[in-house]
Design an enzyme around this catalytic site. Structure first.
Site, PDB file in Angstrom:
ATOM      1  N   PRO A 112       0.874  -1.026   0.011  1.00  0.00           N
ATOM      2  CA  PRO A 112      -0.048  -0.052  -0.171  1.00  0.00           C
ATOM      3  C   PRO A 112       0.905   1.111   0.108  1.00  0.00           C
ATOM      4  O   PRO A 112       0.523   2.532  -0.529  1.00  0.00           O
ATOM      5  CB  PRO A 112      -0.884  -0.356   1.431  1.00  0.00           C
ATOM      6  CG  PRO A 112      -0.945  -1.566   1.569  1.00  0.00           C
ATOM      7  CD  PRO A 112       0.309  -2.085   1.073  1.00  0.00           C
TER       8      PRO A 112
ATOM      9  N   THR B  69       4.177   1.433  -0.790  1.00  0.00           N
ATOM     10  CA  THR B  69       5.424   1.388  -1.432  1.00  0.00           C
ATOM     11  C   THR B  69       5.254   1.788  -3.272  1.00  0.00           C
ATOM     12  O   THR B  69       6.203   2.406  -3.972  1.00  0.00           O
ATOM     13  CB  THR B  69       6.174   0.032  -1.426  1.00  0.00           C
ATOM     14  OG1 THR B  69       5.250  -0.963  -2.002  1.00  0.00           O
ATOM     15  CG2 THR B  69       6.540  -0.147  -0.020  1.00  0.00           C
TER      16      THR B  69
ATOM     17  N   TRP C 105      -3.253  -4.524  -4.947  1.00  0.00           N
ATOM     18  CA  TRP C 105      -3.175  -4.521  -6.540  1.00  0.00           C
ATOM     19  C   TRP C 105      -2.642  -5.985  -6.810  1.00  0.00           C
ATOM     20  O   TRP C 105      -2.198  -5.975  -7.677  1.00  0.00           O
ATOM     21  CB  TRP C 105      -2.548  -3.371  -6.876  1.00  0.00           C
ATOM     22  CG  TRP C 105      -3.229  -2.275  -6.966  1.00  0.00           C
ATOM     23  CD1 TRP C 105      -2.799  -1.138  -6.006  1.00  0.00           C
ATOM     24  CD2 TRP C 105      -4.570  -1.848  -7.382  1.00  0.00           C
ATOM     25  NE1 TRP C 105      -3.637  -0.086  -6.130  1.00  0.00           N
ATOM     26  CE2 TRP C 105      -4.844  -0.383  -6.846  1.00  0.00           C
ATOM     27  CE3 TRP C 105      -5.388  -2.180  -8.089  1.00  0.00           C
ATOM     28  CZ2 TRP C 105      -5.995   0.228  -7.005  1.00  0.00           C
ATOM     29  CZ3 TRP C 105      -6.692  -1.871  -8.315  1.00  0.00           C
ATOM     30  CH2 TRP C 105      -6.937  -0.253  -8.055  1.00  0.00           C
TER      31      TRP C 105
ATOM     32  N   ARG D 173       7.534  -6.054 -19.261  1.00  0.00           N
ATOM     33  CA  ARG D 173       7.317  -4.801 -19.730  1.00  0.00           C
ATOM     34  C   ARG D 173       7.086  -5.031 -21.374  1.00  0.00           C
ATOM     35  O   ARG D 173       6.367  -4.373 -21.946  1.00  0.00           O
ATOM     36  CB  ARG D 173       8.428  -3.634 -19.546  1.00  0.00           C
ATOM     37  CG  ARG D 173       7.869  -3.380 -17.950  1.00  0.00           C
ATOM     38  CD  ARG D 173       9.203  -2.435 -17.615  1.00  0.00           C
ATOM     39  NE  ARG D 173       9.127  -1.999 -16.364  1.00  0.00           N
ATOM     40  CZ  ARG D 173       9.671  -1.344 -15.383  1.00  0.00           C
ATOM     41  NH1 ARG D 173      11.166  -1.379 -15.709  1.00  0.00           N
ATOM     42  NH2 ARG D 173       9.573  -1.040 -14.187  1.00  0.00           N
TER      43      ARG D 173
ATOM     44  N   ILE E 254     -15.197   8.816 -32.302  1.00  0.00           N
ATOM     45  CA  ILE E 254     -15.908   8.502 -33.498  1.00  0.00           C
ATOM     46  C   ILE E 254     -17.034   7.853 -33.014  1.00  0.00           C
ATOM     47  O   ILE E 254     -18.179   8.137 -33.899  1.00  0.00           O
ATOM     48  CB  ILE E 254     -14.854   7.333 -34.127  1.00  0.00           C
ATOM     49  CG1 ILE E 254     -13.797   8.014 -34.791  1.00  0.00           C
ATOM     50  CG2 ILE E 254     -15.755   6.678 -35.332  1.00  0.00           C
ATOM     51  CD1 ILE E 254     -12.458   6.865 -35.219  1.00  0.00           C
TER      52      ILE E 254
ATOM     53  N   GLU F  12       2.910  -2.181 -14.208  1.00  0.00           N
ATOM     54  CA  GLU F  12       4.167  -2.804 -14.830  1.00  0.00           C
ATOM     55  C   GLU F  12       5.017  -1.382 -14.786  1.00  0.00           C
ATOM     56  O   GLU F  12       6.050  -1.539 -15.750  1.00  0.00           O
ATOM     57  CB  GLU F  12       4.051  -3.412 -16.026  1.00  0.00           C
ATOM     58  CG  GLU F  12       3.148  -4.678 -15.938  1.00  0.00           C
ATOM     59  CD  GLU F  12       4.018  -5.704 -15.023  1.00  0.00           C
ATOM     60  OE1 GLU F  12       5.238  -5.608 -15.018  1.00  0.00           O
ATOM     61  OE2 GLU F  12       3.321  -6.788 -14.860  1.00  0.00           O
TER      62      GLU F  12
END
Length: 560
Positions: free
Chosen positions: A283, A285, A311, A408, A502, A528
């Site tokens: 939480p 860091t 997360w 990544r 659009i 990431e």
């Protein structure tokens, strides 16, 4: 060779010269007399440093795109649409280098911001660059490209490898049949991707693309992984993301695990029997992993975990946690961190976390659904004695860093897939929607959006593939992976935003899938490694490489 490919080659060389000038200017502001980088100056000069990273990433995308054009020409596939993509894309990116690159919606880096106005002027005066600015991205070329797209033409995507082309074909067909028709309802229901779909993906090899064949994987590389992730994400980002945690766990164990750990976990990850989750973030860091405070303490039975993580994607349904924790409270920063292969029971809707010592609360999210996000609390959670990755304490951060390049690249590939998803929805709506007596695609502002979208996606895709190829060669590619994620995440957001535009008011309606794609695209610039973190890593890496080259150059000359 096509005249425009020759021009592109010259423009790339000019872009590299411009980048070198920018790095020289930046180094004078950030580097110490001893050749190191002043961390305080790097923080103070973030706008300039990150701007240099964006300039370098733009140049790398130009390089990857001309490489694509040359491969297409060699294969006899460089036709009208490829030439138009090259012209419009180069015209757009060269103009950004000269006039300003958007690092975010409101932050634009311009050459004067880096004291590089003279360098930008030299870049502008290059014959090829001038040609692209004059005749590359024009009203006529965009209209011609949009017309080809309207008639079903698409830029070349073959990879010159029959296996990879077959993989793309296979996963595109699977996605069209099993993911795309159901993805939006899964999103609206905030439902987990069904187990039977996961089983089908496992049979296709999604979870073992890069795991060695001796452990039941496909034994392929990051380029194959990129193709798989892109095609699945073109249906729904969560389908493309299901393999992310398996990719991370597979690489962690394959590179660092004991023989026993490899034999125990890799075959079961590859066949989908084990679904892993990555348990790194805390939480307080975020990206500052050196501050991880979750503790792992040894006892007679093994290890006990105490602390909080957040997360954590797919946590309830996962069977294995790759868990970063501090085993040495006295070792500062990264040195006290260790990686664990912590097994857990797979949860259910009624009881998501059945094990003692672990609790979880769901984090409700805008998009990126299908797996669910959790905050986890550990209170004496038991982990076996042989769960320490590689049997070594204090190596957790180093082990994790080895996976960041691949993760990544995979995220960049997911972003490319999301961008194509937005393009597909945007062009489909523009073709079918009638206004003022004609289809929307016949209006220049709509056609321009689609033409520029296609060029931007191709350039991000090729940059992603370039990073994957470097990784497959065994080269260090942290900078290239960061560049790919940086640009691809931007491409996904631009494509989704423009596709919503659009759609007009219908794009804001939950019933239209583009509303989901917009929500999904937004996360790509955050997880990431947020865009700001990527730019910081790229800038620091480029400066370090420059300083190293300056030190080595005199020695090279002396040996010569």
């Amino acid at each position: 060779m096509s005249e425009w490919i020759a021009n592109a080659r010259e423009a790339v060389r000019a872009a590299r010269d411009f980048e070198d000038d920018v790095l020289d200017i930046l180094a004078a502001r950030l580097c110490t007399d001893s050749g190191g980088i002043d961390p305080d100056a790097l923080t103070r000069e973030q706008h300039a440093a990150h701007g240099a990273a964006w300039i370098a990433a733009t140049g790398a995308a130009l390089q990857a795109t001309v490489d694509w054009a040359e491969r297409a020409q060699a294969a006899g596939e460089f036709g009208e649409i490829e030439e138009l993509v090259l012209r419009v894309g180069f015209g757009d990116y060269c103009a950004q280098l000269v006039h300003g690159i958007a690092m975010s919606a409101s932050e634009v880096v311009r050459p004067p911001d880096l004291a590089a106005a003279d360098s930008a002027a030299r870049f502008l005066e290059t014959t090829a660059v001038a040609a692209f600015l004059r005749n590359g991205n024009t009203r006529e070329t965009r209209a011609a490209l949009a017309d080809l797209l309207d008639n079903g033409a698409r830029p070349a995507e073959t990879l010159g490898d029959e296996t990879l082309d077959l993989i793309r074909e296979q996963f595109r067909a699977f996605t069209a049949d099993r993911i795309t028709p159901r993805a939006h309802q899964w999103h609206l229901d905030d439902a987990l991707i069904p187990d039977e779909v996961i089983a089908e993906m496992a049979q296709l090899g999604v979870f073992g693309v890069c795991i060695a064949d001796e452990y039941g994987g496909l034994g392929l590389g990051k380029l194959a992984m990129s193709v798989v992730s892109e095609e699945l994400s073109r249906g729904w980002i969560c389908a493309g993301s299901l393999g992310t945690r398996s990719e991370i766990a597979g690489e962690l164990i394959g590179a660092n695990g004991t023989d026993e750990q490899k034999a125990r976990f890799l075959p079961r990850i590859a066949d989908g029997t084990i679904l892993p989750t990555a348990v790194f973030t805390e939480p307080d860091t975020g990206s500052d992993l050196a501050s991880v405070s979750t503790r792992a303490r040894a006892d007679d039975q093994g290890w006990r975990i105490d602390g909080a993580k957040t997360w954590i994607t797919h946590a309830a349904r996962a069977d294995l946690m790759t868990l970063l924790a501090r085993t040495d409270a006295d070792a500062p920063g990264y040195r006290g961190l260790s990686m664990f292969l912590a097994e857990k029971a797979r949860g259910s809707g009624a009881n998501p976390f059945p094990d003692a010592g672990i609790e979880g609360s769901e984090i409700e999210v805008l998009g990126y659904r299908g797996m669910k996000e959790y905050a986890l609390g550990f209170d004496g959670f038991a982990v076996s004695q042989n769960a320490l990755l590689g049997g070594a304490e204090g190596q957790g951060f180093k082990q994790l860093m080895q996976t960041f390049e691949g993760a990544r690249i995979q995220t960049a590939a997911r972003a490319v897939g999301v961008a194509w998803n937005a393009f597909d929805l945007g062009i489909g709506y523009a073709q079918g929607r009638k206004q003022f007596g004609g289809s929307l695609i016949r209006f220049p502002r709509v056609a321009d959006k689609l033409a520029l979208m296609a060029c931007d996606i191709v350039m991000s895709r090729e940059l992603t593939y370039s990073a994957a190829r470097a990784k497959d060669r065994g080269a260090r590619c942290d900078i290239e992976a960061g560049m790919a994620k940086l640009l691809a995440a931007r491409s996904a957001w631009i494509a989704a935003d423009q596709a919503v535009q659009i759609h007009g008011g219908n794009g804001y309606a939950l019933e239209y899938p583009i509303s989901r794609v917009l929500c999904d695209a937004r996360i790509l610039n955050i997880f990431e490694g947020a865009a700001e973190i990527q730019a910081q890593v790229i800038a620091r890496g480029l400066l370090q490489a420059r300083q190293k080259a300056l030190v080595e150059e005199p020695a090279t000359r002396l040996r010569a």
